[in-house]
Write a protein that holds these residues in place. Structure first.
Motif, PDB file in Angstrom:
ATOM      1  N   ILE A 188      86.326 -18.739  32.822  1.00 31.04           N
ATOM      2  CA  ILE A 188      85.066 -19.513  32.554  1.00 31.04           C
ATOM      3  C   ILE A 188      83.915 -18.486  32.764  1.00 31.04           C
ATOM      4  O   ILE A 188      84.222 -17.569  33.327  1.00 31.04           O
ATOM      5  CB  ILE A 188      84.911 -20.887  33.240  1.00 31.04           C
ATOM      6  N   LEU A 189      82.997 -18.752  31.568  1.00 31.09           N
ATOM      7  CA  LEU A 189      81.895 -17.890  31.668  1.00 31.09           C
ATOM      8  C   LEU A 189      80.629 -18.691  31.747  1.00 31.09           C
ATOM      9  O   LEU A 189      80.517 -19.725  30.860  1.00 31.09           O
ATOM     10  CB  LEU A 189      81.729 -16.722  30.363  1.00 31.09           C
ATOM     11  N   PRO A 190      79.464 -18.305  32.290  1.00 30.57           N
ATOM     12  CA  PRO A 190      78.388 -19.069  32.449  1.00 30.57           C
ATOM     13  C   PRO A 190      77.424 -18.733  30.915  1.00 30.57           C
ATOM     14  O   PRO A 190      77.289 -17.450  30.677  1.00 30.57           O
ATOM     15  CB  PRO A 190      77.547 -18.804  33.697  1.00 30.57           C
ATOM     16  N   LEU A 191      76.963 -19.748  30.458  1.00 28.24           N
ATOM     17  CA  LEU A 191      75.806 -19.387  29.390  1.00 28.24           C
ATOM     18  C   LEU A 191      74.723 -19.705  29.783  1.00 28.24           C
ATOM     19  O   LEU A 191      74.212 -21.166  29.909  1.00 28.24           O
ATOM     20  CB  LEU A 191      76.331 -20.019  27.976  1.00 28.24           C
ATOM     21  N   PRO A 192      73.361 -18.975  30.186  1.00 27.76           N
ATOM     22  CA  PRO A 192      72.289 -19.561  30.381  1.00 27.76           C
ATOM     23  C   PRO A 192      71.428 -20.169  29.103  1.00 27.76           C
ATOM     24  O   PRO A 192      71.610 -19.820  28.057  1.00 27.76           O
ATOM     25  CB  PRO A 192      71.230 -18.186  30.792  1.00 27.76           C
ATOM     26  N   MET A 210      78.752 -23.949  31.176  1.00 25.74           N
ATOM     27  CA  MET A 210      80.131 -23.197  31.308  1.00 25.74           C
ATOM     28  C   MET A 210      80.836 -23.174  30.059  1.00 25.74           C
ATOM     29  O   MET A 210      80.837 -24.243  29.345  1.00 25.74           O
ATOM     30  CB  MET A 210      80.692 -23.606  32.501  1.00 25.74           C
ATOM     31  N   GLN A 211      81.467 -21.997  29.719  1.00 23.64           N
ATOM     32  CA  GLN A 211      82.237 -21.901  28.629  1.00 23.64           C
ATOM     33  C   GLN A 211      83.600 -21.517  29.015  1.00 23.64           C
ATOM     34  O   GLN A 211      83.779 -20.475  29.808  1.00 23.64           O
ATOM     35  CB  GLN A 211      81.703 -20.852  27.760  1.00 23.64           C
ATOM     36  N   HIS A 224      93.448 -12.520  19.997  1.00 19.14           N
ATOM     37  CA  HIS A 224      92.560 -13.535  19.689  1.00 19.14           C
ATOM     38  C   HIS A 224      91.856 -14.043  21.202  1.00 19.14           C
ATOM     39  O   HIS A 224      92.541 -14.165  21.982  1.00 19.14           O
ATOM     40  CB  HIS A 224      93.003 -14.834  19.197  1.00 19.14           C
ATOM     41  N   CYS A 225      90.521 -14.124  21.127  1.00 15.79           N
ATOM     42  CA  CYS A 225      89.892 -14.747  22.184  1.00 15.79           C
ATOM     43  C   CYS A 225      88.970 -15.965  21.935  1.00 15.79           C
ATOM     44  O   CYS A 225      88.049 -15.780  20.823  1.00 15.79           O
ATOM     45  CB  CYS A 225      88.902 -13.727  22.918  1.00 15.79           C
ATOM     46  N   LEU A 226      89.381 -17.265  22.264  1.00 19.19           N
ATOM     47  CA  LEU A 226      88.763 -18.594  22.042  1.00 19.19           C
ATOM     48  C   LEU A 226      87.797 -18.911  22.928  1.00 19.19           C
ATOM     49  O   LEU A 226      88.057 -18.839  23.958  1.00 19.19           O
ATOM     50  CB  LEU A 226      89.842 -19.526  21.698  1.00 19.19           C
ATOM     51  N   LEU A 227      86.585 -19.227  22.575  1.00 19.58           N
ATOM     52  CA  LEU A 227      85.646 -19.840  23.540  1.00 19.58           C
ATOM     53  C   LEU A 227      85.225 -21.250  23.167  1.00 19.58           C
ATOM     54  O   LEU A 227      84.795 -21.377  21.979  1.00 19.58           O
ATOM     55  CB  LEU A 227      84.206 -18.896  23.253  1.00 19.58           C
ATOM     56  N   GLN A 277      77.003 -13.698  21.275  1.00 13.66           N
ATOM     57  CA  GLN A 277      76.811 -12.303  21.500  1.00 13.66           C
ATOM     58  C   GLN A 277      76.456 -11.994  22.833  1.00 13.66           C
ATOM     59  O   GLN A 277      77.354 -11.352  23.570  1.00 13.66           O
ATOM     60  CB  GLN A 277      75.564 -11.866  20.725  1.00 13.66           C
ATOM     61  N   PHE A 278      75.968 -13.135  23.627  1.00 14.21           N
ATOM     62  CA  PHE A 278      75.830 -12.774  25.002  1.00 14.21           C
ATOM     63  C   PHE A 278      76.976 -12.987  25.841  1.00 14.21           C
ATOM     64  O   PHE A 278      77.513 -12.522  26.817  1.00 14.21           O
ATOM     65  CB  PHE A 278      74.681 -13.998  25.709  1.00 14.21           C
ATOM     66  N   LEU A 279      77.959 -14.086  25.464  1.00 17.16           N
ATOM     67  CA  LEU A 279      79.197 -14.386  26.044  1.00 17.16           C
ATOM     68  C   LEU A 279      80.037 -13.141  25.813  1.00 17.16           C
ATOM     69  O   LEU A 279      80.844 -12.873  26.767  1.00 17.16           O
ATOM     70  CB  LEU A 279      79.773 -15.520  25.299  1.00 17.16           C
ATOM     71  N   VAL A 280      79.992 -12.416  24.467  1.00 18.33           N
ATOM     72  CA  VAL A 280      80.887 -11.415  24.326  1.00 18.33           C
ATOM     73  C   VAL A 280      80.521 -10.306  25.199  1.00 18.33           C
ATOM     74  O   VAL A 280      81.504  -9.594  25.764  1.00 18.33           O
ATOM     75  CB  VAL A 280      80.709 -10.982  22.889  1.00 18.33           C
ATOM     76  N   LEU A 281      79.326  -9.953  25.513  1.00 21.63           N
ATOM     77  CA  LEU A 281      78.967  -8.808  26.549  1.00 21.63           C
ATOM     78  C   LEU A 281      79.213  -9.402  28.080  1.00 21.63           C
ATOM     79  O   LEU A 281      79.737  -8.305  28.695  1.00 21.63           O
ATOM     80  CB  LEU A 281      77.441  -8.746  26.549  1.00 21.63           C
ATOM     81  N   THR A 282      79.378 -10.729  28.426  1.00 21.07           N
ATOM     82  CA  THR A 282      79.571 -11.204  29.464  1.00 21.07           C
ATOM     83  C   THR A 282      81.138 -11.084  29.820  1.00 21.07           C
ATOM     84  O   THR A 282      81.584 -10.637  30.691  1.00 21.07           O
ATOM     85  CB  THR A 282      79.168 -12.598  29.894  1.00 21.07           C
ATOM     86  N   LEU A 283      81.820 -11.297  28.581  1.00 21.27           N
ATOM     87  CA  LEU A 283      83.323 -11.385  28.726  1.00 21.27           C
ATOM     88  C   LEU A 283      83.760  -9.991  29.031  1.00 21.27           C
ATOM     89  O   LEU A 283      84.576  -9.649  29.909  1.00 21.27           O
ATOM     90  CB  LEU A 283      83.727 -11.753  27.409  1.00 21.27           C
TER      91      LEU A 283
END
Length: 332
Positions: A188-192, A210-211, A224-227, A277-283
């Protein structure tokens, strides 16, 4: 080399939600550990089903037509159903011979399965999976001498679509990410979220949504990466669909040492291209971390923290959302 992602703007507010682990997509990601326990349930269900159904099947199928049959029996001056059947025997035989009332061709269960499978149209692999050749002429692209030219062509290919993401990674970065993705297929990744942009809503409790991240590997050169937002999981469970789909193409990894990435952001799902784009950089922060071979103390400690969060999430014990958010907010 870090991936450079090109994107457009805007953000749509959301809410912090917990992971719904009963999702069908979650189970698919852990086929070996989640599907097998259900194997013992199926035989039990079949046994119960077989004990319940026979009384229903023994019900007289002629019951709904009782009045019509009695009336017909009076017209034909017969006393029983067997006599009525005998009266119409010749007509029934004649209709069957003319294929207007042909009996169903019952077969063995195995024969029916084979016959049904043969009638299912097969989707060509090249259409089912979007490989690099689905977007560009791979052979011509690989002939460019300058890596910069390949990147510019790849950017131009997606420039027309504001909901498209694209990037180019060096092969070392991608191999690190893919190795971690195979070991940690879910995260999981946080999205502000900008609280000033959130509309008045009593359910809004914070500025982070949360994503859910899921990796799949349909073929050797395609990853593949699914969000998907956890809110989508909570509302739609197995019908939840990703808001962002990332595809990594490694066809040029051996010949040119690069991997091309393209992504699609679905409209109207609460996530903008800027959010994606932010999620990709956090990933990349978490899946590009590998403490092995790092000598510098600070960088090694940072890689160890991120690897520990991946391990804790996978094990399901001791994972803290606050630690995840704090680590995601740290600048590299």
């Amino acid at each position: 080399m870090k991936a450079t992602v090109f994107y457009s703007r805007a953000a749509i507010p959301g809410h912090l939600k917990i992971l719904h682990t009963n999702s069908l997509l979650v189970k698919r990601a852990f086929k070996s550990s989640c599907v097998q326990p259900y194997a013992c349930i199926v035989p039990t269900f079949v046994a119960t089903y077989s004990t319940v159904m026979p009384p229903i099947l023994r019900k007289d199928v002629a019951e709904p037509y009782k009045e019509k049959l009695e009336k017909l029996m009076q017209e034909k001056r017969v006393d029983t159903l067997d006599e009525l059947k005998q009266h119409y025997k010749e007509n029934i035989v004649r209709l069957r011979q003319s294929n207007k009332l042909a009996p169903l061709p019952f077969k063995k269960p195995g024969d029916n399965i084979v016959h049904a499978a043969a009638n299912i149209p097969k989707i060509p692999k090249e259409k089912a999976i979007k490989t690099l050749s689905s977007y560009v002429d791979t052979e011509k692209l690989s002939q460019h001498k300058e890596i910069r030219d390949i990147e510019l062509i790849w950017r131009a290919r997606h420039a027309h679509d504001p909901f498209s993401l694209c990037a180019m990674l060096d092969v070392e970065t991608f191999e690190r990410m893919r190795a971690n993705a195979r070991k940690y297929p879910m995260f999981i990744l946080p999205l502000p979220r900008d609280l000033n942009a959130v509309e008045a809503d009593e359910t809004t409790t914070g500025g982070t949504e949360m994503q859910f991240v899921q990796w799949t590997f349909p073929e050797n050169n395609t990853t593949h990466c699914l969000l998907t937002s956890l809110l989508e999981y909570k509302l739609h469970t197995e019908f939840a669909r990703p808001h962002t789909t990332l595809i990594f193409h490694s066809e040029l990894s051996k010949s040119r040492g690069v991997v091309l990435l393209n992504g699609t952001v679905e409209k109207g799902m609460g996530v903008s291209p800027a959010d994606a784009q932010f999620l990709v950089l956090t990933l990349q922060k978490f899946y590009n971390s590998d403490p092995k071979g790092i000598i510098e103390p600070y960088e090694r400690e940072k890689a160890l923290r991120r690897r520990m969060l991946l391990d804790l999430f996978k094990s399901g014990a001791g994972f803290d959302m606050k630690d995840l958010i704090r680590e995601a907010e740290m600048a590299d």
